[in-house]
Scaffold this active site. Structure first.
Site, mmCIF file in Angstrom:
data_model
loop_
_atom_site.group_PDB
_atom_site.id
_atom_site.type_symbol
_atom_site.label_atom_id
_atom_site.label_comp_id
_atom_site.label_asym_id
_atom_site.label_seq_id
_atom_site.Cartn_x
_atom_site.Cartn_y
_atom_site.Cartn_z
ATOM 1 N N ILE A 166 9.970 67.312 25.681
ATOM 2 C CA ILE A 166 10.743 66.073 25.591
ATOM 3 C C ILE A 166 10.597 65.239 26.871
ATOM 4 C CG2 ILE A 166 13.115 65.179 25.449
ATOM 5 C CD1 ILE A 166 13.744 67.662 23.626
ATOM 6 N N ASN A 172 16.902 66.254 32.215
ATOM 7 C CA ASN A 172 16.318 66.852 31.005
ATOM 8 C C ASN A 172 15.991 68.334 31.183
ATOM 9 O OD1 ASN A 172 14.561 66.764 28.431
ATOM 10 N ND2 ASN A 172 13.090 67.348 30.023
ATOM 11 N N PRO A 201 19.903 65.964 21.205
ATOM 12 C CA PRO A 201 18.822 66.087 20.221
ATOM 13 C C PRO A 201 19.107 67.214 19.239
ATOM 14 C CG PRO A 201 17.991 66.266 22.506
ATOM 15 C CD PRO A 201 19.484 66.413 22.544
ATOM 16 N N ASP A 257 12.979 72.102 42.082
ATOM 17 C CA ASP A 257 13.803 73.121 41.428
ATOM 18 C C ASP A 257 15.207 72.538 41.332
ATOM 19 O OD1 ASP A 257 15.375 75.221 40.652
ATOM 20 O OD2 ASP A 257 14.710 76.592 42.234
ATOM 21 N N VAL A 258 15.645 72.240 40.130
ATOM 22 C CA VAL A 258 16.949 71.562 39.977
ATOM 23 C C VAL A 258 18.130 72.439 40.398
ATOM 24 C CG1 VAL A 258 16.144 69.984 38.157
ATOM 25 C CG2 VAL A 258 17.228 72.159 37.513
ATOM 26 N N THR A 311 7.921 74.829 23.674
ATOM 27 C CA THR A 311 8.900 75.873 24.029
ATOM 28 C C THR A 311 9.737 76.261 22.817
ATOM 29 O OG1 THR A 311 9.022 74.998 26.266
ATOM 30 C CG2 THR A 311 10.801 76.467 25.609
ATOM 31 N N LEU A 319 17.027 69.973 16.552
ATOM 32 C CA LEU A 319 15.928 70.904 16.821
ATOM 33 C C LEU A 319 14.623 70.107 16.919
ATOM 34 C CD1 LEU A 319 15.706 74.017 17.103
ATOM 35 C CD2 LEU A 319 15.001 74.069 14.692
ATOM 36 N N TYR A 354 16.753 77.510 27.124
ATOM 37 C CA TYR A 354 17.572 77.893 25.965
ATOM 38 C C TYR A 354 17.224 79.283 25.446
ATOM 39 C CZ TYR A 354 13.817 74.801 24.054
ATOM 40 O OH TYR A 354 12.643 74.135 23.782
ATOM 41 N N TYR A 363 23.987 78.685 26.391
ATOM 42 C CA TYR A 363 23.340 77.376 26.228
ATOM 43 C C TYR A 363 24.319 76.337 25.679
ATOM 44 C CZ TYR A 363 20.110 73.853 24.419
ATOM 45 O OH TYR A 363 19.465 72.666 24.151
HETATM 46 P P1 NAD Z 1 10.618 72.428 27.721
HETATM 47 O O1 NAD Z 1 10.630 73.894 28.027
HETATM 48 O O2 NAD Z 1 9.361 71.810 27.262
HETATM 49 O O3 NAD Z 1 11.145 71.573 28.954
HETATM 50 C C1 NAD Z 1 12.080 72.036 29.881
HETATM 51 C C2 NAD Z 1 11.447 72.000 31.255
HETATM 52 O O4 NAD Z 1 12.436 72.343 32.219
HETATM 53 C C3 NAD Z 1 10.277 72.985 31.421
HETATM 54 O O5 NAD Z 1 9.085 72.293 31.730
HETATM 55 C C4 NAD Z 1 10.726 73.879 32.573
HETATM 56 O O6 NAD Z 1 9.684 74.268 33.445
HETATM 57 C C5 NAD Z 1 11.749 72.997 33.264
HETATM 58 N N1 NAD Z 1 12.659 73.757 34.105
HETATM 59 C C6 NAD Z 1 13.267 74.949 33.822
HETATM 60 N N2 NAD Z 1 13.971 75.363 34.886
HETATM 61 C C7 NAD Z 1 13.821 74.429 35.850
HETATM 62 C C8 NAD Z 1 14.294 74.287 37.185
HETATM 63 N N3 NAD Z 1 15.070 75.230 37.747
HETATM 64 N N4 NAD Z 1 13.937 73.200 37.889
HETATM 65 C C9 NAD Z 1 13.142 72.252 37.338
HETATM 66 N N5 NAD Z 1 12.641 72.321 36.085
HETATM 67 C C10 NAD Z 1 12.984 73.403 35.354
HETATM 68 O O7 NAD Z 1 11.795 72.224 26.647
HETATM 69 P P2 NAD Z 1 12.166 71.044 25.675
HETATM 70 O O8 NAD Z 1 12.252 71.618 24.316
HETATM 71 O O9 NAD Z 1 11.299 69.848 25.937
HETATM 72 O O10 NAD Z 1 13.674 70.736 26.153
HETATM 73 C C11 NAD Z 1 13.991 69.718 27.076
HETATM 74 C C12 NAD Z 1 15.500 69.527 27.121
HETATM 75 O O11 NAD Z 1 15.976 69.178 25.830
HETATM 76 C C13 NAD Z 1 16.272 70.776 27.528
HETATM 77 O O12 NAD Z 1 17.384 70.413 28.315
HETATM 78 C C14 NAD Z 1 16.751 71.324 26.208
HETATM 79 O O13 NAD Z 1 17.926 72.104 26.326
HETATM 80 C C15 NAD Z 1 17.022 70.047 25.449
HETATM 81 N N6 NAD Z 1 16.998 70.203 24.008
HETATM 82 C C16 NAD Z 1 15.890 70.680 23.375
HETATM 83 C C17 NAD Z 1 15.903 70.845 22.003
HETATM 84 C C18 NAD Z 1 14.707 71.364 21.250
HETATM 85 O O14 NAD Z 1 14.880 71.743 20.076
HETATM 86 N N7 NAD Z 1 13.508 71.387 21.838
HETATM 87 C C19 NAD Z 1 17.061 70.524 21.267
HETATM 88 C C20 NAD Z 1 18.175 70.036 21.948
HETATM 89 C C21 NAD Z 1 18.134 69.877 23.322
#
Ligand code: NAD
Length: 247
Positions: free
Chosen positions: A18, A88, A183, A61-62, A190, A185, A92, A153
């Site tokens: 995302i 972002n 969002p 690193d957040v 990931t 799913l 999860y 989560y």
């Molecule tokens: P993703 O794994 O592609 O992206 C998350 C990123 O966060 C990864 O690149 C990871 O390396 C990074 N990250 C993890 N720990 C970190 C840290 N300590 N410091 C910096 N970066 C760090 O996942 P995604 O599916 O693109 O999800 C992005 C966001 O959207 C997340 O917050 C997730 O909870 C939320 N979300 C996702 C979904 C879904 O179904 N994919 C649904 C609802 C919400």
């Protein structure tokens, strides 16, 4: 007319998924994008550059205050301002409650909640000084569903909604809006490769709109909140889930 011309936008956790879509989408609207992640953001940088965008990549690193403060300093040195922060980065892990250990709980709260606090704290003084800021926090519709095997989560993503409402209430005084996107799913690598991938078909059947939610489907909501059209919207959580939830 590019709606984010001269705006500087930081996105956390955008090695892929995302966050990557957000970087490319905002760059296409003219924003100078700062791509941050623990992992390499090379792919995101490549995509933004091929879309003709301006991008700065930082390893952040957040969960580390040193790292988030350094991020803000580097962006100020490079671009001279910070207009938009998209919190972002998130993890999860899926696990039944009885199998969750305290360290698993702390890991999720550290990335998903402490990370939002620390990144926001780092950019907030700069936004205050500009009397302008747009903060968008990524929550999840799992909060409204109360999804099983995701207790840490869902707890953090509900916390993000509380954080959004509370901070919005005081940040408006400084021209800063704070909103959240929840969002459904979303078909990221990931999600698809993890255990949530198994519930994708069932989830699509439960949605009002019967197709899978792609990362780019979230872009419209983000751009609304960070461009002029969303100027008077703050403290809100906008679900983008194809009608999986209705509230
Ligand atoms: P993703 O794994 O592609 O992206 C998350 C990123 O966060 C990864 O690149 C990871 O390396 C990074 N990250 C993890 N720990 C970190 C840290 N300590 N410091 C910096 N970066 C760090 O996942 P995604 O599916 O693109 O999800 C992005 C966001 O959207 C997340 O917050 C997730 O909870 C939320 N979300 C996702 C979904 C879904 O179904 N994919 C649904 C609802 C919400």
């Amino acid at each position: 007319m590019k709606r984010l011309k001269n705006r500087v936008a930081i996105v956390t956790g955008c090695a892929g998924g995302i966050g990557q879509s957000f970087c490319v989408g905002m760059a296409k609207e003219g924003a100078k994008v700062v791509a941050t992640d623990l992992l390499s953001t090379d792919e995101t940088v490549e995509k933004v550059k091929s879309a003709g965008g301006d991008i700065l990549a930082l390893q952040v690193d957040v969960t580390s205050e040193d790292s988030t403060l350094k991020m803000a300093r580097q962006v100020m040195n490079h671009f001279g301002r910070i207009d938009i922060l998209v919190n972002n980065a998130g993890i999860y892990p899926v696990s039944p409650f009885q199998d969750i250990r305290f360290e698993n709980w702390k890991k999720v709260t550290s990335v998903n909640l402490d990370g939002v606090f620390l990144c926001t704290k780092a950019v907030y003084p700069h936004m205050m000084a500009q009397n302008y800021g747009r903060i968008v926090n990524i929550s999840s519709v799992s909060v409204f569903l109360g999804s099983p095997s995701l207790t840490p989560y869902v707890t953090t993503k509900a916390g993000i909604i509380g954080f959004t409402r509370a901070l919005a209430s005081e940040a408006g005084e400084y021209g800063i809006t704070v909103n959240a996107i929840a969002p459904g799913l979303t078909a990221t690598k990931t999600m698809l490769e993890g255990s949530l991938g198994a519930i994708l078909d069932k989830t699509i059947k439960m949605q009002a709109l019967k197709r899978r939610l792609e990362p780019d489907d979230l872009l419209g909501a983000l751009l609304f909140l960070v461009t002029d059209g969303g100027d008077f919207v703050t403290g809100q959580t906008l679900a983008v889930d194809g009608g999986l939830t209705r509230h």
